[in-house]
Design an enzyme around this catalytic site. Structure first.
Site, PDB file in Angstrom:
ATOM      1  N   ARG C 275       0.875  -1.177   0.000  1.00 14.60           N
ATOM      2  CA  ARG C 275       0.000   0.000   0.000  1.00 14.60           C
ATOM      3  C   ARG C 275       0.906   1.219   0.000  1.00 14.60           C
ATOM      4  NH1 ARG C 275      -3.132   0.940   5.348  1.00 14.60           N
ATOM      5  NH2 ARG C 275      -1.656   2.657   5.566  1.00 14.60           N
ATOM      6  N   HIS C 279      -3.912   4.744   4.219  1.00 13.30           N
ATOM      7  CA  HIS C 279      -5.106   3.921   3.981  1.00 13.30           C
ATOM      8  C   HIS C 279      -6.123   4.680   3.131  1.00 13.30           C
ATOM      9  CE1 HIS C 279      -8.546   1.318   4.699  1.00 13.30           C
ATOM     10  NE2 HIS C 279      -9.229   2.381   5.087  1.00 13.30           N
ATOM     11  N   TYR C 288       2.207   5.108  12.075  1.00 14.20           N
ATOM     12  CA  TYR C 288       2.428   3.687  12.374  1.00 14.20           C
ATOM     13  C   TYR C 288       3.343   2.978  11.374  1.00 14.20           C
ATOM     14  CZ  TYR C 288      -1.478   3.448   9.061  1.00 14.20           C
ATOM     15  OH  TYR C 288      -2.285   3.613   7.971  1.00 14.20           O
TER      16      TYR C 288
END
Ligand SMILES: Cc1ncc(C[n+]2csc(CCOP(=O)(O)OP(=O)(O)O)c2C)c(N)n1
Ligand SMILES: Cc1ncc(C[n+]2csc(CCOP(=O)(O)OP(=O)(O)O)c2C)c(N)n1
Ligand SMILES: [Mg+2]
Ligand SMILES: [Mg+2]
Lengths: 369, 327, 369, 327
Positions: C275, C279, C288
Site C-alpha cells: 500500500r 489507507h 504507524y
C-alpha cells in the site's frame, strides 16, 4: 428404589473412583492409561462418568416420551470424547464453555446429576438458568462453566475472551469450549480461532464431529471432511481423535492443556463421534438416516468400547461393572425424583435479572420482588 | 473550569478509568498506535501498552464476543466499534449474548462491557459512515443505551457506563467530536444512567432529543425565541432505560411536543417516546405529537447536495416548533 | 491540454494495445508472457492499464488536497495484481465483485476513467451510485460489476451467490471477488469460501495482502502470515503470488479461471502487494509506518517493475513509453474535466430507488419525481 | 373452498411458485430431505431436487449473502432462517446489503429475495426459539416486512413477496402453523403488499395487531362483545410499507385504539403505529393510545409458569379494550 430415600437426602456421588484400593498407575505393557498418568481409580471414574451420563441421557428421553419434559437434546455417542477430554482439566479452576450436548463434559467438570435434571424440569433452583432456558443450556458460576445460549458458535468467542483475560491476568487458567462440526462453519468460529492464534491464547476448541447438523450431512456442511484441517489457517495444531476411544481423547485433551499451560497457545481438537439419537426430541432422524446407517453407527458407541477395554485390562470385572451400573441407576433415580419435586419458578421473579439491581426507568422492569 | 471538546472528554475519561481500574481494557480496530480513526484512544497505547489497548483483527463479532468472555473472567472491556455502521456483524453477540447473559443465567453471570461507537451523519460519510443505529439496541431488554450531547455529559456518562455492571452501548456523534466544546470539571463526577435533563426551560412546546439533535434543539429554541415562542428542551441522554418522569413532567407542562432524531423516522427511537406520551400524557396534550427525523432512505447519501437534503437542521426543528406552537 | 477539447468529445480510449502492429505472441526464450498466450499487444495494454490507473489515482489525491473531493481511497501498489489477475477474465460476461481499492480491476473489466472520476466528484450520472456512495464504491450493471458497499468481506458471499446461480443456470460465467487480508478475518470470508468449496463453485477469491488493515499490522490481524494457508480448510487451492509481478498474477488468474470454467471449483489467490499511500485521505500513515519502511516498500511498486520487464524484452522503448505516459495524462485530464463538469445529483431524486417503482405506504418514500 | 392449515398454505405456495418460475430456489438449514424443522418445505426436495432446494451449511450470513448474489445473477431465492431468533448473524447482510443494494447503486441493481422465518412464542421455545424480531427490520428503509395471520393471507402474501422485486422479510408465527386453518382458494390469487385489512368491523375501539396477535384480537373482540363493547380489528399484515390510511380511517371512526404485539413493548413495532396515530389522528382521539405487548425481558422464558406469564393473551387484550372503552 429412590422412593425409599427422603427428598432431603444429599445427592449420591460418583464413587467409582474411590471404591477400589489400587490407586497406582497400571504398569503392565499396553495397559489402558499407560503413559498418560491415569490410575485405575481415574479410569473407573471416567467409566462411571460415561455410564452415569448415559443413564441420565436415556432418562431424559423417557421423561420426554412420558410427557414430563417437553424437550430433550443430549449427547448419546459423544460421552467418551467429552469425558476423555474434560478429564484433563482442573475442575472449577479452569473454564468450560459448553454447548447443548455437553452433558458429560459438565458432569466431568463438577456439575451434578441433580443439576442436570433440574434443567430438564426447568425448576426454580436450576443453577443453569432457573428454568428460563430450554434443557441443554447448562452453566454454573461456581464451577466456572459459562452459561450456554442457543445460537451456535457464539461461545467460541466467549472462550477466547475468557482465555485472553486469563493470559492478561496471569491466572494460569485454561479455557475449553465445544461445538458441533456444523457450527464450525459459522463466522464466529473463524474469528475466534484467528484471535486465539494471534495471541497464543490458552484455549482449547473441541469440535464434536457427529457427521450431521440436524439433517444436513457433513458433505453439505463443510468443504472438508476434517474440520481439524482448518487449524493450520490459524497457526495452531489441529488434532483428530476417535471419539469412541476415551483414552485417545484424554491424551489429546491432556496435550492441549499442557500446551496451553506452557504458553504455547491454542489447540483445535476434532473428535469423531456418533449421534446415537435424533438431533433432539423434535427431530425424526429416520427421515434422513437409513436403518442400516443407524445400525452400523452402534459400533461407534464409546460406552461398550471403553467397558471392554477396561475389562480386557482387568480393571473391571462383572461385580464392579454391576456395582457401577446400579450406582448409576441410583443416581439417576435420585436426581430425577429430587429435581421433579423442586418448585417451579415463581412468575413474580420473571422480571428479575434483566439488569443489575437498582436499574430503573422505562424499558427496565422491576428487578426486585 | 477546564474547557474540553467532546472527544477530549471521552479520551480523558478512558485514560482516567484505565488508571483507576487495572481490569479495564480497550479493544478494537486501530485503537492502538493509531489511537483510533477519530483519535478517541490516542495516547492510551503509549501509556498502557498493547496488552490493555488491543488492536484487534477486523472482526466486530470477535470484538464484542471476546469482550463478553473477558468480562466474565474479570476484566472490564471497553470495545470500540470503528463506526456504528459496522456494528451489525456483532449484532448477534450483542443481542443474543451480551444482552441476555444475566437473564438467561438467572443472575449467575453478568456482562459489564461498554461498547463505544461513533454514529451520525453530516460529515460526508455516506451510506456506511453516517448511520444512527440506536433504535435497534434501545429495543433490546438487557442493554443500556447512552448518547451524550455535551462534553460534560460525555465524561460523566462514560464513567457511569464503564462502571456499570450491564452491557452499555455508548454512541458518540462524530460531528460533535471537535465541533462541541464545554466545561468539564477535573473531578471524579459521574452522570447517572437513566436520567434525562431539561437543558433549557420553556413553557409552550417541549422538544425531546439526544446527541447532535439535542444541540440542534437548543439552537432551534434560540431561533423560535425571536418569534416569541418559549421552547423547553429535554435531552434524553439515556435511551434505555428511559427517564419517563422528566419527559412527562415537561410535556404535562407545555402540552405540546416535538421529538427529534436524525435516524430515519419510521420505527426510529423517537416512536417509542411518542407512544409513551400518547398513552401517559394524553390528557395533557394540546396538539399532535410531532416528529422531526431523517427521511426514510437507507442512510445519508454522500454528495453534499443529497447530504444537505437528508440532515435534520435547527431550522427544520424550529419550523416544527412554530407550527405546533400555533396549533 | 484537455481545455482544447470540448466537453462533449467522446472519451479517449486506452489505445496502447492497438497501436503497435506486432500482435503475435513473443517466442524468444524467456520473453514476458511466454507460455501465457499473451501477445505484445496484450502486454502493452496491461501496462497501459496500470499506467492509466496510477495516473488516475494520483489525480484523486491531488483533487483531495485541492479540496475538490472530500475523500479518497485507492490502490497505488495494488494495480499490478489487479490488472494481471483481471486480465484473465471475459469482460462483461464474467462477474466482478470489487472492493474499494479495485480501481485497476474495474478499469480492466470495462469501466472507463470518466466513470471512475464521476465517482470521485459524486455526480448525478456516476454509474456506481449516482453520487450516493463515497468514492471507491464502484459498480456497473452493464459490465457485470456488482455495486460495492463499505462493510468489508460481505461481498465474498455475494460472489459465491452469483457463482451458485451461474452454475445452476449453466451460464459458464466465472465470478471474481476481492478483499484485503484484514477483511479475510471476518466471518463472511469463512462462510463464503466454505460454501464455494462444498459446491465447487466457479468463483475466484483474491486477497490483496498489503500487510495492513488501516494501521493494524498483519501480525495482529491474522494468526498466519499467508492467508492462502486457509484455502486447504475449504478444499480449494490457495495460490500465493507476488503482486508486483504482473505476469505471475496473470498466470494465477488464468489458471484459476480455467479451473473454474472446467468445473473444478474455486481458487483462493493471495497477492502480496504494497500500500503505497495512507489507507485513505483520512489516514496519517506515518504514525504507524516508519520512513524507512515506506522507502523500502517503493521497491515493490509494480509499475516500474513491469515497465523494466517490457523494456528488457524489447517490447517498450522510450518513444512508446512516452506515448503511453502522455496518453495516460490525456485520459486523466479528460476524465477529470468531463466528470467535474457534470451536474450534481438533484435532491429531488434522493428518495428514488429505495424500493421498486410502485411501492407505496408509510416507510416507503415517493419513488417518482 | 379447500381448507388449509397456515403451514400447508405456505408449503403449497412455495411449491406452486417453484413450478411457475424456474428461477426460484429455496435454501436454508434442513430445508432439503428433512423438509425444514417445521416441514414448511416438505416435499420440495423430492420434486425439485437438491439444486433448487438447497441444504446450506449452518451459516445464516451465508444463507442471506449468497441469496443476494444469486438474485443479482438471475435467480429468485427464498431463503429460510430456521428460527427468527437465528437471523442476527445475517443482520449485516440484510441491513447493510440487501436493503441498500437498490439505493446505493442508484437503481442499477436490485435484490428480489424473500427471507422466511418462523417467529413467536408460546411453544416452549424459550429465549432463543420464541423471539419476535419484526421491529428491527421494519425500521430499515429498503426492506419490506410481512406477517400474515390467516392461511389465506399466508398464501396471497407469500406469492406477492416472492414475486416482488425488493427484499422481503416474511415472518410466520410458529404457533399458528398447525393451529390455524382457513379457506384457501386454489386460484393464483395474490394479496398485495402494503395493505392492512379490517378483519372485524366495530365502532368503539380499534385494535391494531398482526400475526398471532391479530388472531387473538379477534378472540378478544368476541370476549368484549358480551360486555356490549364493539371492537374493530385491523390486521396490519404489511409492517413496512404500512397502510396508514386503513389504520387512520378506523381510528378516526372509533376514536380509541389498542395496539397489540407480542414482542417486548419498549421500542417495539407498535410504537411506530402509536407515533403515527398520535400525530395524524390526534384530533380524533378520545382516549390514550394503549399498547398491549410483551414484557421487557429478553424473550420468552422456558418454564411454562414463566412462559404463561409472558404471553399476551386474548384476555389481556380484552381487558385493555374494556378499560379504554370506558375512558
Ligand atoms: C445460529 C443458529 N442457527 C441455527 C440453529 C438451529 N440449530 C440448532 S443445532 C443445529 C445443528 C448443529 O449441528 P452441529 O453443529 O453439527 O452440532 P450437533 O447438533 O450435530 O452436535 C441447528 C441448525 C442454531 N441453534 N443457531
Ligand atoms: C465491517 C467493517 N469494519 C470496519 C471497517 C472500517 N475499515 C475500512 S477498511 C479497513 C481496513 C481494511 O483492511 P484490509 O482488509 O487489509 O484492506 P486494505 O484496506 O488494506 O486493502 C477498515 C477497518 C469496514 N469498512 N467494515
Ligand atoms: Mg454435528
Ligand atoms: Mg490490508
Amino acid at each position: 428404589m429412590a422412593s425409599t430415600r427422603t427428598k432431603e437426602a444429599s445427592e449420591p456421588v460418583l464413587r467409582a473412583a474411590t471404591v477400589s484400593a489400587n490407586g497406582a498407575a497400571p504398569t503392565a505393557g499396553g495397559a489402558p492409561g499407560e503413559g498418560l498418568g491415569l490410575t485405575r481409580e481415574d479410569l473407573l471414574r471416567m467409566y462411571s462418568l460415561i455410564a452415569v451420563t448415559r443413564a441420565i441421557d436415556e432418562r431424559m428421553w423417557i421423561l420426554n416420551r412420558a410427557g414430563k419434559v417437553p424437550f430433550v437434546i443430549s449427547g448419546q455417542g459423544h460421552e467418551g470424547a467429552q469425558v476423555g477430554i474434560a478429564y484433563a482439566l482442573r475442575q472449577g479452576y479452569d473454564w468450560m464453555v459448553p454447548y447443548y450436548r455437553s452433558v458429560a463434559s459438565v458432569l466431568t467438570f463438577g456439575m451434578t446429576p441433580r443439576e442436570i435434571l433440574l434443567a430438564q424440569f426447568a425448576r426454580a433452583v436450576d443453577p443453569s438458568s432457573g428454568g428460563r432456558q430450554m434443557p441443554g443450556h447448562y452453566g454454573a458460576a461456581q464451577h466456572n462453566i459459562l452459561s450456554t445460549s442457543s445460537p451456535v458458535a457464539t461461545q467460541v468467542l466467549h472462550a477466547v475472551g475468557i482465555a485472553f483475560a486469563a493470559k492478561l491476568r496471569k491466572t494460569d487458567q485454561v479455557t475449553i469450549t465445544y461445538l458441533g462440526e456444523g457450527a464450525s462453519n459459522q463466522g464466529d468460529f473463524h474469528e475466534g480461532l484467528n484471535f486465539a492464534g494471534i495471541h497464543k491464547l490458552p484455549v482449547i476448541v473441541v469440535v464434536e464431529n457427529n457427521g450431521y447438523a440436524i439433517s444436513v450431512p457433513a458433505s453439505l456442511e463443510s468443504a472438508v471432511e476434517d474440520i481439524a484441517t482448518r487449524a493450520a489457517g490459524y497457526g495452531m495444531p489441529g488434532v483428530i481423535v476417535d471419539g469412541a476411544d476415551v483414552l485417545a481423547c484424554y491424551r489429546a485433551g491432556k496435550e492441549a492443556v499442557e500446551r496451553a499451560r506452557r504458553g504455547d497457545g491454542p489447540t483445535l481438537i476434532e473428535a469423531k463421534v456418533t449421534r446415537m439419537t435424533a438431533h433432539s426430541s423434535d427431530d425424526q432422524h429416520t427421515k434422513y438416516r437409513t436403518a442400516q446407517e443407524l445400525e452400523q453407527e452402534k459400533a461407534r458407541d464409546p460406552l461398550p468400547r471403553f467397558r471392554q477395554q477396561l475389562r480386557d485390562a482387568g480393571f473391571l470385572d462383572d461385580k464392579e461393572e454391576a456395582r457401577i451400573a446400579s450406582e448409576a441407576r441410583e443416581i439417576v433415580e435420585d436426581a430425577t425424583d429430587w429435581a421433579e419435586s423442586q418448585p417451579e419458578p415463581d412468575p413474580a421473579t420473571a422480571t428479575h435479572h434483566v439488569y443489575a439491581p437498582g436499574t430503573a426507568g422505562a424499558g427496565a422492569p422491576a428487578s426486585e420482588g | 473550569m477546564p474547557i474540553r471538546t467532546y472527544i477530549e472528554a471521552i479520551r480523558e475519561t478512558l485514560r482516567d478509568e484505565m488508571r483507576r481500574d487495572d481490569s479495564m481494557i480497550v479493544l478494537g480496530e486501530d485503537v492502538g498506535k493509531k489511537g483510533g480513526v477519530f483519535l478517541a484512544t490516542d495516547g492510551l497505547f503509549d501509556e498502557f501498552g498493547g496488552d490493555r489497548v488491543v488492536d484487534t483483527p477486523l472482526s466486530e463479532s470477535l470484538i464484542v464476543g471476546a469482550s463478553i468472555g473477558a468480562a466474565v473472567n474479570g476484566l472490564r472491556p471497553v470495545p470500540e466499534i470503528q463506526f456504528a455502521d459496522f456494528i451489525y456483524p456483532a449484532f448477534n453477540q450483542i443481542v443474543s449474548e451480551a444482552a441476555r447473559m444475566r437473564y438467561r443465567s438467572n443472575g449467575a453471570f453478568s456482562c459489564p462491557i461498554t461498547i463505544r461507537a461513533p454514529y451520525g451523519g453530516g460529515v460526508h460519510g455516506a451510506l456506511y459512515h453516517s448511520q444512527s443505529v440506536e433504535a435497534f439496541f434501545a429495543h433490546v431488554p438487557g442493554l443500556k443505551v447512552v448518547i451524550p450531547s455535551t462534553p460534560y455529559d460525555a465524561r460523566g456518562l462514560l464513567r457511569s457506563s464503564i462502571r456499570d455492571d450491564d452491557p452499555v452501548l455508548f454512541f458518540e456523534h462524530k460531528k460533535m467530536y471537535r465541533a462541541i466544546r464545554g466545561e468539564v470539571p477535573d473531578t471524579d463526577y459521574t452522570v447517572p444512567l437513566g436520567r434525562a435533563q431539561v437543558t433549557r426551560e420553556g413553557n409552550q412546546v417541549t422538544v425531546i432529543a439526544y446527541g447532535l439533535m439535542a444541540a440542534y434543539a437548543l439552537e432551534a429554541a434560540e431561533l423560535v425565541e425571536s418569534d416569541g415562542i418559549s421552547a423547553e428542551i429535554v435531552d434524553v441522554r439515556s435511551l434505555r432505560p428511559l427517564d419517563v418522569e422528566t419527559l412527562l413532567e415537561s410535556v404535562r407542562k407545555t402540552g405540546k411536543c416535538v421529538i427529534v432524531y436524525e435516524d430515519n423516522e419510521f420505527g426510529g427511537y423517537g416512536a417509542e417516546i411518542a407512544a409513551i406520551l400518547a398513552e401517559q400524557a394524553f390528557d395533557y396534550l394540546d396538539g399532535p405529537i410531532k416528529r422531526v427525523a431523517g427521511p426514510d432512505v437507507p442512510a445519508v447519501p454522500y454528495s453534499h447536495t443529497l447530504e444537505d437534503w437528508f440532515m435534520v437542521s435547527p431550522d427544520r426543528i424550529a419550523d416544527a416548533v412554530r407550527e405546533l406552537a400555533t396549533y
